[in-house]
Write a protein that holds these residues in place. Structure first.
Motif, mmCIF file in Angstrom:
data_model
loop_
_atom_site.group_PDB
_atom_site.id
_atom_site.type_symbol
_atom_site.label_atom_id
_atom_site.label_comp_id
_atom_site.label_asym_id
_atom_site.label_seq_id
_atom_site.Cartn_x
_atom_site.Cartn_y
_atom_site.Cartn_z
ATOM 1 N N UNK A 28 10.605 -11.548 17.116
ATOM 2 C CA UNK A 28 11.409 -12.542 16.419
ATOM 3 C C UNK A 28 11.980 -13.581 17.380
ATOM 4 N N UNK A 29 11.393 -13.679 18.564
ATOM 5 C CA UNK A 29 11.940 -14.522 19.625
ATOM 6 C C UNK A 29 11.409 -15.953 19.537
ATOM 7 N N UNK A 30 11.688 -16.605 18.424
ATOM 8 C CA UNK A 30 11.306 -18.002 18.253
ATOM 9 C C UNK A 30 12.146 -18.875 19.177
ATOM 10 N N UNK A 31 11.523 -19.871 19.782
ATOM 11 C CA UNK A 31 12.215 -20.747 20.731
ATOM 12 C C UNK A 31 12.367 -22.162 20.194
ATOM 13 N N UNK A 32 12.243 -22.336 18.892
ATOM 14 C CA UNK A 32 12.394 -23.657 18.307
ATOM 15 C C UNK A 32 13.849 -24.070 18.200
ATOM 16 N N UNK A 33 14.064 -25.277 17.735
ATOM 17 C CA UNK A 33 15.420 -25.761 17.467
ATOM 18 C C UNK A 33 15.797 -25.292 16.069
ATOM 19 N N UNK A 34 16.226 -24.030 15.968
ATOM 20 C CA UNK A 34 16.417 -23.379 14.671
ATOM 21 C C UNK A 34 17.751 -23.729 14.048
ATOM 22 N N UNK A 69 17.034 -22.697 21.914
ATOM 23 C CA UNK A 69 17.122 -21.470 22.693
ATOM 24 C C UNK A 69 16.442 -20.359 21.899
ATOM 25 N N UNK A 70 16.106 -19.292 22.570
ATOM 26 C CA UNK A 70 15.455 -18.180 21.880
ATOM 27 C C UNK A 70 16.401 -17.596 20.841
ATOM 28 N N UNK A 71 15.917 -17.429 19.616
ATOM 29 C CA UNK A 71 16.712 -16.770 18.589
ATOM 30 C C UNK A 71 16.975 -15.323 18.989
ATOM 31 N N UNK A 72 18.201 -14.880 18.743
ATOM 32 C CA UNK A 72 18.591 -13.527 19.137
ATOM 33 C C UNK A 72 18.526 -12.581 17.947
ATOM 34 N N UNK A 73 17.973 -11.411 18.178
ATOM 35 C CA UNK A 73 17.974 -10.356 17.177
ATOM 36 C C UNK A 73 18.693 -9.149 17.771
ATOM 37 N N UNK A 74 19.839 -8.782 17.163
ATOM 38 C CA UNK A 74 20.641 -7.669 17.643
ATOM 39 C C UNK A 74 20.421 -6.459 16.738
ATOM 40 N N UNK A 75 19.849 -5.424 17.306
ATOM 41 C CA UNK A 75 19.576 -4.195 16.563
ATOM 42 C C UNK A 75 20.851 -3.369 16.448
ATOM 43 N N UNK A 76 21.150 -2.926 15.240
ATOM 44 C CA UNK A 76 22.356 -2.149 14.945
ATOM 45 C C UNK A 76 21.922 -0.757 14.488
ATOM 46 N N UNK A 77 22.269 0.270 15.251
ATOM 47 C CA UNK A 77 21.831 1.620 14.899
ATOM 48 C C UNK A 77 22.970 2.539 14.489
ATOM 49 N N UNK A 78 24.195 2.064 14.595
ATOM 50 C CA UNK A 78 25.313 2.955 14.297
ATOM 51 C C UNK A 78 26.510 2.260 13.683
ATOM 52 N N UNK A 79 26.516 0.927 13.620
ATOM 53 C CA UNK A 79 27.699 0.204 13.194
ATOM 54 C C UNK A 79 28.724 0.074 14.293
ATOM 55 N N UNK A 80 28.319 0.441 15.527
ATOM 56 C CA UNK A 80 29.250 0.380 16.653
ATOM 57 C C UNK A 80 28.746 -0.466 17.807
ATOM 58 N N UNK A 81 27.453 -0.359 18.101
ATOM 59 C CA UNK A 81 26.873 -1.059 19.237
ATOM 60 C C UNK A 81 25.622 -1.818 18.808
ATOM 61 N N UNK A 82 25.364 -2.943 19.508
ATOM 62 C CA UNK A 82 24.204 -3.773 19.222
ATOM 63 C C UNK A 82 23.363 -3.948 20.476
ATOM 64 N N UNK A 83 22.061 -3.985 20.271
ATOM 65 C CA UNK A 83 21.115 -4.147 21.362
ATOM 66 C C UNK A 83 20.222 -5.338 21.065
ATOM 67 N N UNK A 84 20.138 -6.296 22.000
ATOM 68 C CA UNK A 84 19.298 -7.470 21.791
ATOM 69 C C UNK A 84 17.820 -7.059 21.896
ATOM 70 N N UNK A 85 17.066 -7.308 20.810
ATOM 71 C CA UNK A 85 15.689 -6.810 20.734
ATOM 72 C C UNK A 85 14.763 -7.834 20.083
ATOM 73 N N UNK A 86 14.999 -9.120 20.305
ATOM 74 C CA UNK A 86 14.195 -10.150 19.640
ATOM 75 C C UNK A 86 12.723 -10.080 20.056
#
Length: 640
Positions: free
Chosen positions: A287-293, A265-282
């Motif tokens: 950074x959206x590799x689709x290999x069997x990581x 599945x696509x690797x997920x990258x969650x951006x953290x800008x405050x220590x409170x909320x995360x935004x998926x931004x792979x």
């Protein structure tokens, strides 16, 4: 050029053995002009009796009996100065069958380890009473001092029930899973735990990678308990097959982002800008590799001061990526160009400077666990890639056989550490169907290596978490700089160990800079090499943090500061701007709560002043994050 190293090697060998290198010298000019390929460089070394870098040493180290394991991790659990080992067994625990055990192996400081599993409190281990787990009942072992008492605690990722063991400080552990609230869910198949300070409040939080359900983020409450905040932080609902995760400040804003290694599945990258909320931004970060990581390693392989990410995939599904940080919240995959795209059915991986030449090399293990597309996958040797940045240019060559780092077991976990305090890095491998491998490094004993100096640094956080996870260390020698990121994360394990630098023939480090997770940067100067240095946060000289000025649009914050700082009621933040643009400023409490936010448009370069009147705000530390066009920086101010 490769020949330069080869020629220097033979010159050194000649001094030692009277070997005649005259023919090589006669043809040096010609071959240098033609640029000897890297594979001939490797052949050149092997042909003239170059001694291997690693020796199999598990029998002598008393590790040969460790059978059928998934993960391995290291830490100094008993605070005696030596790094100890913990292995996770694959099978359900049976007291009479040690091949089903987890094992805690105490370092004896004499080249060997002693099994202290039962004495330390692990005599009764996990048994999965539910549906059989296909990949192993017991998976990852992650060391982290969650209560900041100076003794590393241990999180174990299992099938259907995770476990947390508190280190009692007397060589024993107590299972505190239930009272801590980190059991997981009774249908979850956990793979690896990640300790990190996601909200920068000074204690370690816990993120659990899960193979059959959504991953879990536990926030440390500071009283021995944790709260599941997966839903409130925007991390719920991923339901991915996640083998491992790593926390890294890819956004360069002072908060650690989260990157997940997902299987098919696509690797997920969650951006953290405050220590409170995360935004998926792979996709935004590329950074959206689709290999069997499976495995992941973080290091600065090209010595540019930014941290790159290497991932092991199943090559016959998709090649491994090596994501090079471009410095503008974008990464570029250079695995094929650099020669590290194939490690078979990849699992554990680490960057390491095994030959102490100043650039980071790369190790990876592999082990097929079933068929792929109906085809049985072959067992192949593990891999060690030598970084040729110093000798030739930025690329790697396969150095596995030449180094002695070989073995066709079905390998899963990998750890790199200096077990005998001789300055070089040893490797330990957890194997699924046979005994563990232990590779003792010969670098420090190799008389043919003229340049083999090193430095190790044990870190202790004070305002930051005690393990100092999330700290960046930079050393400077003359006009050259080298960087390390202290995080300890891997697939099936997380370790607490010193930061290691190879420094070639340098004898003194001109400067060491520590950038803590708090945002504070400290420096010490004129440090002799070939030592294990202990550094505690707050013991250095506070210096201005170096900013990464690489941007996609040329918009640069050249300098930022606050005055007064510390302050009583109000202060002013100053930003020296090199271009016109929009500046967005956010201020957070030490607990990650947003307390002030504003923005300002500037029409020309110059100094922008933003006052902050803190009436009603409590005394303490406040963190600010400023975004100017494509540039983000962070800083810290103190209210008295």
């Amino acid at each position: 050029m490769a020949l330069r190293l080869c020629y220097r090697f033979f010159a050194a060998l000649n001094r030692k053995t009277n070997f005649n290198c005259s023919k090589l010298a006669e043809h040096k000019r010609f071959i240098m002009k033609k640029t000897l390929p890297s594979f001939l460089f490797m052949l050149c070394l092997l042909s003239f009796g170059f001694s291997q870098n690693f020796t199999r040493f598990e029998t002598e180290a008393n590790l040969a009996q460790i059978q059928n394991t998934n993960g391995v991790a290291v830490a100094d659990y008993d605070a005696d100065g030596d790094l100890d080992l913990f292995f996770t067994g694959i099978k359900n625990f049976k007291p009479a069958d040690e091949t089903t055990w987890n094992h805690l192996m105490r370092n004896n400081a004499d080249g060997s380890f002693t099994d202290v599993t039962v004495a330390a409190g692990f005599g009764i281990q996990y048994v999965n009473e539910g549906l059989r787990a296909e990949r192993g009942e017991k998976m990852g072992a992650s060391w982290g001092d969650y209560d900041n008492d100076g003794y590393p605690d241990l999180f174990l990722a299992n099938s259907r029930l995770d476990q947390l063991y508190h280190n009692n400080g007397d060589g024993t552990f107590t299972d505190v899973t239930a009272q801590a609230g980190v059991e997981g869910c009774n249908v979850c198949y956990s793979s690896t735990g990640l300790w990190w300070d996601h909200d920068r409040d000074g204690d370690l939080d816990l993120y659990v990678s899960v193979l059959n359900n959504e991953n879990i983020l536990y926030q440390n409450n500071g009283d021995g308990t944790f709260t599941n905040i997966t839903e409130t932080t925007g991390l719920a609902g991923d339901n991915t097959i996640t083998w491992a995760s790593v926390a890294i400040d890819a956004g360069k804003d002072g908060f650690l982002d989260l990157y997940n290694m997902n299987d098919t599945q696509i690797n997920e990258f969650f951006e953290n800008r405050s220590g409170q909320k995360y935004n998926e931004a792979s996709r935004a970060y590329r950074l959206d590799d689709e290999g069997a990581s499976m495995g992941v390693a973080v290091g600065d392989c090209n010595n540019d001061g930014r941290f790159d990410i290497y991932i092991t995939n199943i090559f016959n599904h998709l090649p491994n990526p090596l994501f090079i940080d471009l410095g503008n919240r974008r990464y570029s995959n250079k695995a094929v160009a650099y020669g590290v795209e194939n490690t078979g059915w990849g699992w554990g991986t680490h960057f390491l400077d095994f030959d102490h030449d100043g650039d980071e090399d790369l190790a990876a293990v592999n082990g097929p666990i079933d068929k792929l597309y109906g085809v049985v996958q072959p067992d192949i040797d593990n891999f060690l890639f030598k970084n040729m940045l110093v000798e030739e240019s930025m690329h790697f060559v396969d150095y596995s056989e030449a180094s002695g780092f070989v073995g066709k077991a079905k390998s899963k976990g990998l750890e790199v550490f200096d077990y005998d305090h001789d300055g070089d890095l040893d490797l330990v491998v957890a194997n699924m169907e046979e005994g563990a491998y232990f590779f003792k490094s010969n670098t420090s004993q190799n008389d043919n290596l003229v340049s083999k100096n090193w430095l190790q640094i044990k870190l202790e956080g004070t305002t930051s978490n005690r393990d100092a996870l999330g700290t960046t260390v930079k050393i400077k020698i003359g006009d050259k700089s080298y960087y390390r990121y202290h995080h300890g994360a891997a697939v099936f394990g997380q370790s607490i160990k010193p930061v290691h630098f190879g420094v070639s023939d340098a004898t003194v480090i001109d400067e060491i800079r520590f950038t803590w997770l708090t945002g504070i940067t400290e420096a010490i100067y004129n440090v002799p090499v070939n030592q294990i240095l202990y550094f505690r946060e707050g013991n250095g000289t506070v210096v201005e943090a170096e900013q990464d000025t690489t941007t996609s649009g040329g918009a640069i914050i050249e300098k930022d500061f606050a005055m007064p700082n510390p302050f009583l009621e109000k202060t002013t933040l100053y930003f020296e701007l090199a271009n016109p643009g929009l500046l967005e400023l956010s201020m957070f409490s030490a607990f990650g709560n947003l307390v002030f936010q504003t923005e300002a448009t500037v029409q020309e370069s110059g100094i922008l002043e933003i006052p902050w009147e803190s009436a009603g705000a409590a005394s303490g530390v406040y963190f600010y994050s400023a975004k100017f066009n494509d540039k983000k920086i962070n800083g810290k101010i103190v209210k008295l």
